[in-house]
Design a protein around this motif. Structure first.
Motif, PDB file in Angstrom:
ATOM      1  N   GLU A   1      -7.100 -12.156   9.640  1.00 40.78           N
ATOM      2  CA  GLU A   1      -7.674 -11.390   8.542  1.00 40.78           C
ATOM      3  C   GLU A   1      -7.193  -9.950   8.611  1.00 40.78           C
ATOM      4  O   GLU A   1      -7.142  -9.363   9.695  1.00 40.78           O
ATOM      5  N   VAL A   2      -6.838  -9.383   7.465  1.00 39.08           N
ATOM      6  CA  VAL A   2      -6.434  -7.985   7.382  1.00 39.08           C
ATOM      7  C   VAL A   2      -7.142  -7.330   6.202  1.00 39.08           C
ATOM      8  O   VAL A   2      -7.664  -8.011   5.315  1.00 39.08           O
ATOM      9  N   LEU A   3      -7.175  -6.019   6.223  1.00 42.28           N
ATOM     10  CA  LEU A   3      -7.712  -5.243   5.112  1.00 42.28           C
ATOM     11  C   LEU A   3      -6.564  -4.638   4.329  1.00 42.28           C
ATOM     12  O   LEU A   3      -5.557  -4.218   4.908  1.00 42.28           O
ATOM     13  N   GLN A   4      -6.726  -4.579   3.026  1.00 47.54           N
ATOM     14  CA  GLN A   4      -5.744  -3.910   2.175  1.00 47.54           C
ATOM     15  C   GLN A   4      -6.461  -2.914   1.279  1.00 47.54           C
ATOM     16  O   GLN A   4      -7.501  -3.234   0.694  1.00 47.54           O
ATOM     17  N   MET A   5      -5.895  -1.711   1.192  1.00 52.83           N
ATOM     18  CA  MET A   5      -6.431  -0.671   0.319  1.00 52.83           C
ATOM     19  C   MET A   5      -5.360  -0.293  -0.695  1.00 52.83           C
ATOM     20  O   MET A   5      -4.236   0.056  -0.322  1.00 52.83           O
ATOM     21  N   ARG A   6      -5.707  -0.367  -1.976  1.00 53.66           N
ATOM     22  CA  ARG A   6      -4.763  -0.017  -3.046  1.00 53.66           C
ATOM     23  C   ARG A   6      -4.749   1.490  -3.223  1.00 53.66           C
ATOM     24  O   ARG A   6      -5.800   2.130  -3.382  1.00 53.66           O
ATOM     25  N   LEU A   7      -3.558   2.079  -3.186  1.00 49.69           N
ATOM     26  CA  LEU A   7      -3.361   3.509  -3.397  1.00 49.69           C
ATOM     27  C   LEU A   7      -2.542   3.728  -4.650  1.00 49.69           C
ATOM     28  O   LEU A   7      -1.956   2.782  -5.195  1.00 49.69           O
ATOM     29  N   ASP A   8      -2.453   4.973  -5.088  1.00 51.57           N
ATOM     30  CA  ASP A   8      -1.691   5.236  -6.308  1.00 51.57           C
ATOM     31  C   ASP A   8      -0.201   4.959  -6.117  1.00 51.57           C
ATOM     32  O   ASP A   8       0.493   4.572  -7.059  1.00 51.57           O
TER      33      ASP A   8
ATOM     34  N   PRO B   1      -8.077   4.786 -10.382  1.00 51.79           N
ATOM     35  CA  PRO B   1      -8.295   6.175  -9.950  1.00 51.79           C
ATOM     36  C   PRO B   1      -9.765   6.561  -9.885  1.00 51.79           C
ATOM     37  O   PRO B   1     -10.097   7.600  -9.314  1.00 51.79           O
ATOM     38  N   GLN B   2     -10.654   5.727 -10.428  1.00 55.53           N
ATOM     39  CA  GLN B   2     -12.076   6.054 -10.453  1.00 55.53           C
ATOM     40  C   GLN B   2     -12.845   5.461  -9.274  1.00 55.53           C
ATOM     41  O   GLN B   2     -14.044   5.719  -9.130  1.00 55.53           O
ATOM     42  N   GLY B   3     -12.178   4.686  -8.456  1.00 54.30           N
ATOM     43  CA  GLY B   3     -12.895   4.041  -7.360  1.00 54.30           C
ATOM     44  C   GLY B   3     -11.982   3.739  -6.187  1.00 54.30           C
ATOM     45  O   GLY B   3     -10.807   4.116  -6.180  1.00 54.30           O
ATOM     46  N   ILE B   4     -12.535   3.046  -5.190  1.00 52.98           N
ATOM     47  CA  ILE B   4     -11.784   2.661  -4.005  1.00 52.98           C
ATOM     48  C   ILE B   4     -11.571   1.153  -4.065  1.00 52.98           C
ATOM     49  O   ILE B   4     -12.537   0.378  -4.087  1.00 52.98           O
ATOM     50  N   SER B   5     -10.313   0.739  -4.125  1.00 55.83           N
ATOM     51  CA  SER B   5      -9.987  -0.676  -4.234  1.00 55.83           C
ATOM     52  C   SER B   5      -9.600  -1.209  -2.862  1.00 55.83           C
ATOM     53  O   SER B   5      -8.568  -0.818  -2.303  1.00 55.83           O
ATOM     54  N   VAL B   6     -10.428  -2.098  -2.323  1.00 62.15           N
ATOM     55  CA  VAL B   6     -10.217  -2.663  -0.993  1.00 62.15           C
ATOM     56  C   VAL B   6     -10.457  -4.160  -1.069  1.00 62.15           C
ATOM     57  O   VAL B   6     -11.327  -4.623  -1.808  1.00 62.15           O
ATOM     58  N   ARG B   7      -9.690  -4.909  -0.294  1.00 58.99           N
ATOM     59  CA  ARG B   7      -9.912  -6.348  -0.232  1.00 58.99           C
ATOM     60  C   ARG B   7      -9.503  -6.877   1.136  1.00 58.99           C
ATOM     61  O   ARG B   7      -8.776  -6.211   1.870  1.00 58.99           O
ATOM     62  N   LYS B   8      -9.990  -8.074   1.456  1.00 59.07           N
ATOM     63  CA  LYS B   8      -9.565  -8.778   2.654  1.00 59.07           C
ATOM     64  C   LYS B   8      -8.551  -9.844   2.254  1.00 59.07           C
ATOM     65  O   LYS B   8      -8.711 -10.522   1.239  1.00 59.07           O
ATOM     66  N   LYS B   9      -7.523  -9.996   3.081  1.00 55.75           N
ATOM     67  CA  LYS B   9      -6.523 -11.027   2.851  1.00 55.75           C
ATOM     68  C   LYS B   9      -6.172 -11.683   4.175  1.00 55.75           C
ATOM     69  O   LYS B   9      -6.558 -11.201   5.241  1.00 55.75           O
ATOM     70  N   LYS B  10      -5.423 -12.754   4.100  1.00 49.68           N
ATOM     71  CA  LYS B  10      -4.949 -13.434   5.286  1.00 49.68           C
ATOM     72  C   LYS B  10      -3.484 -13.074   5.532  1.00 49.68           C
ATOM     73  O   LYS B  10      -2.671 -13.063   4.613  1.00 49.68           O
ATOM     74  N   GLY B  11      -3.156 -12.778   6.806  1.00 56.17           N
ATOM     75  CA  GLY B  11      -1.772 -12.538   7.167  1.00 56.17           C
ATOM     76  C   GLY B  11      -1.016 -13.849   7.275  1.00 56.17           C
ATOM     77  O   GLY B  11      -1.588 -14.939   7.139  1.00 56.17           O
ATOM     78  N   ASP B  12       0.288 -13.773   7.518  1.00 55.04           N
ATOM     79  CA  ASP B  12       1.110 -14.976   7.619  1.00 55.04           C
ATOM     80  C   ASP B  12       0.624 -15.913   8.717  1.00 55.04           C
ATOM     81  O   ASP B  12       0.788 -17.126   8.627  1.00 55.04           O
ATOM     82  N   ASP B  13       0.033 -15.349   9.759  1.00 54.84           N
ATOM     83  CA  ASP B  13      -0.450 -16.166  10.872  1.00 54.84           C
ATOM     84  C   ASP B  13      -1.922 -16.555  10.721  1.00 54.84           C
ATOM     85  O   ASP B  13      -2.514 -17.111  11.644  1.00 54.84           O
ATOM     86  N   GLY B  14      -2.504 -16.253   9.565  1.00 54.48           N
ATOM     87  CA  GLY B  14      -3.881 -16.630   9.303  1.00 54.48           C
ATOM     88  C   GLY B  14      -4.912 -15.594   9.704  1.00 54.48           C
ATOM     89  O   GLY B  14      -6.093 -15.771   9.429  1.00 54.48           O
TER      90      GLY B  14
END
Length: 260
Positions: A47-54, A32-45
């Motif tokens: 690149e996608v972005l993911q943002m963690r929300l509450d 809750p104190q910050g913005i959690s973001v990461r890059k991951k690979k989709g099933d087809d390889g």
């Protein structure tokens, strides 16, 4: 946040399968104190972005529209709107449904812009801010309702704040502190113009976003020992009618631009 889907077992008979993201959320706790973001690979390889929300997470595409769709065969809904407006000419006006879809695209690009900023991928943040500003310009021109227009225009300084911040930090890494300071000055000028356009220029100096950009600019000046930038010297020379000096400074600016 769980769905039940049908699948076939080895005998060919359907069986219930529960799909959920419990483990993913457990392994990536919400901060809750910050913005959690990461890059991951989709099933087809890809690149996608993911943002963690509450309440879960968002997954966004890194290219084209963040949800990965192609509205009416176009890369973005904005591209579709431009094509439609060109075809219909002066009679074109956005429908209620088109306003709703434009709102959806505004929100998607906002989330991805925040992701790029959190990941310090500033050029991508600038590109997404530019898309949002272009869509804002289009909506302002073809909006069916003044109130709907103002509901977006009130966020223009905020989008410009993000864009200016990203442009300056990108410039800091590529061109140095002086270029970053100039990027901040350009952004501040754009924000000032927005305030002036809506007859609120007296509020500019007290605006929180403006204050934050000025603080960033002055911290760069102090930390990197930046005095007057070439652009600031040019503006001063023009104001003082020192046109020969202004011409020399323009040459220096041109040489710096060509060297990049």
């Amino acid at each position: 946040m769980m769905t039940v889907a049908a699948s076939a077992n080895r005998t060919g008979q359907p069986m219930a399968r529960k799909e959920n993201i419990d483990r993913l959320l457990r392994d990536w706790p919400y901060d809750p104190q910050g913005i959690s973001v990461r890059k991951k690979k989709g099933d087809d390889g890809r690149e996608v972005l993911q943002m963690r929300l509450d309440l879960g997470l968002l997954q966004l595409e890194v290219q084209g529209r963040p949800d990965g769709t192609h509205p009416e065969g176009q890369d973005t809904f904005y591209e579709h709107l431009k094509k439609k407006a060109d075809a219909e000419g002066e009679t074109f006006q956005m429908s209620e449904e088109e306003c709703e879809e434009a709102d959806r695209e505004f929100v998607q690009y906002y989330h991805r812009r925040v992701c790029w900023l959190a990941l310090r991928e500033f050029e991508s943040a600038v590109a997404d801010a530019d898309h949002t500003l272009a869509l804002m310009d289009f909506c302002r021109e073809f909006s069916p309702d003044d109130q709907w227009t103002l509901s977006h225009e009130q966020y223009r300084p905020f989008v410009l704040f993000h864009r200016t911040q990203a442009a300056a930090l990108a410039a800091l890494g590529e061109g140095g502190a002086e270029v970053a300071v100039e990027a901040l000055n350009q952004g501040l000028d754009q924000i000032r113009k927005v305030f002036a356009d809506y007859e609120a220029e007296e509020e500019y100096d007290e605006d929180e976003l403006v204050t934050r950009l000025i603080e960033l600019r002055e911290s760069l000046r102090q930390h990197f020992g930046v005095g007057q930038t070439l652009q600031e010297r040019l503006e001063e020379a023009v104001a003082s009618e020192k046109y020969e000096l202004a011409a020399e400074i323009r040459d220096q600016l041109a040489k710096r631009t060509n060297a990049r």
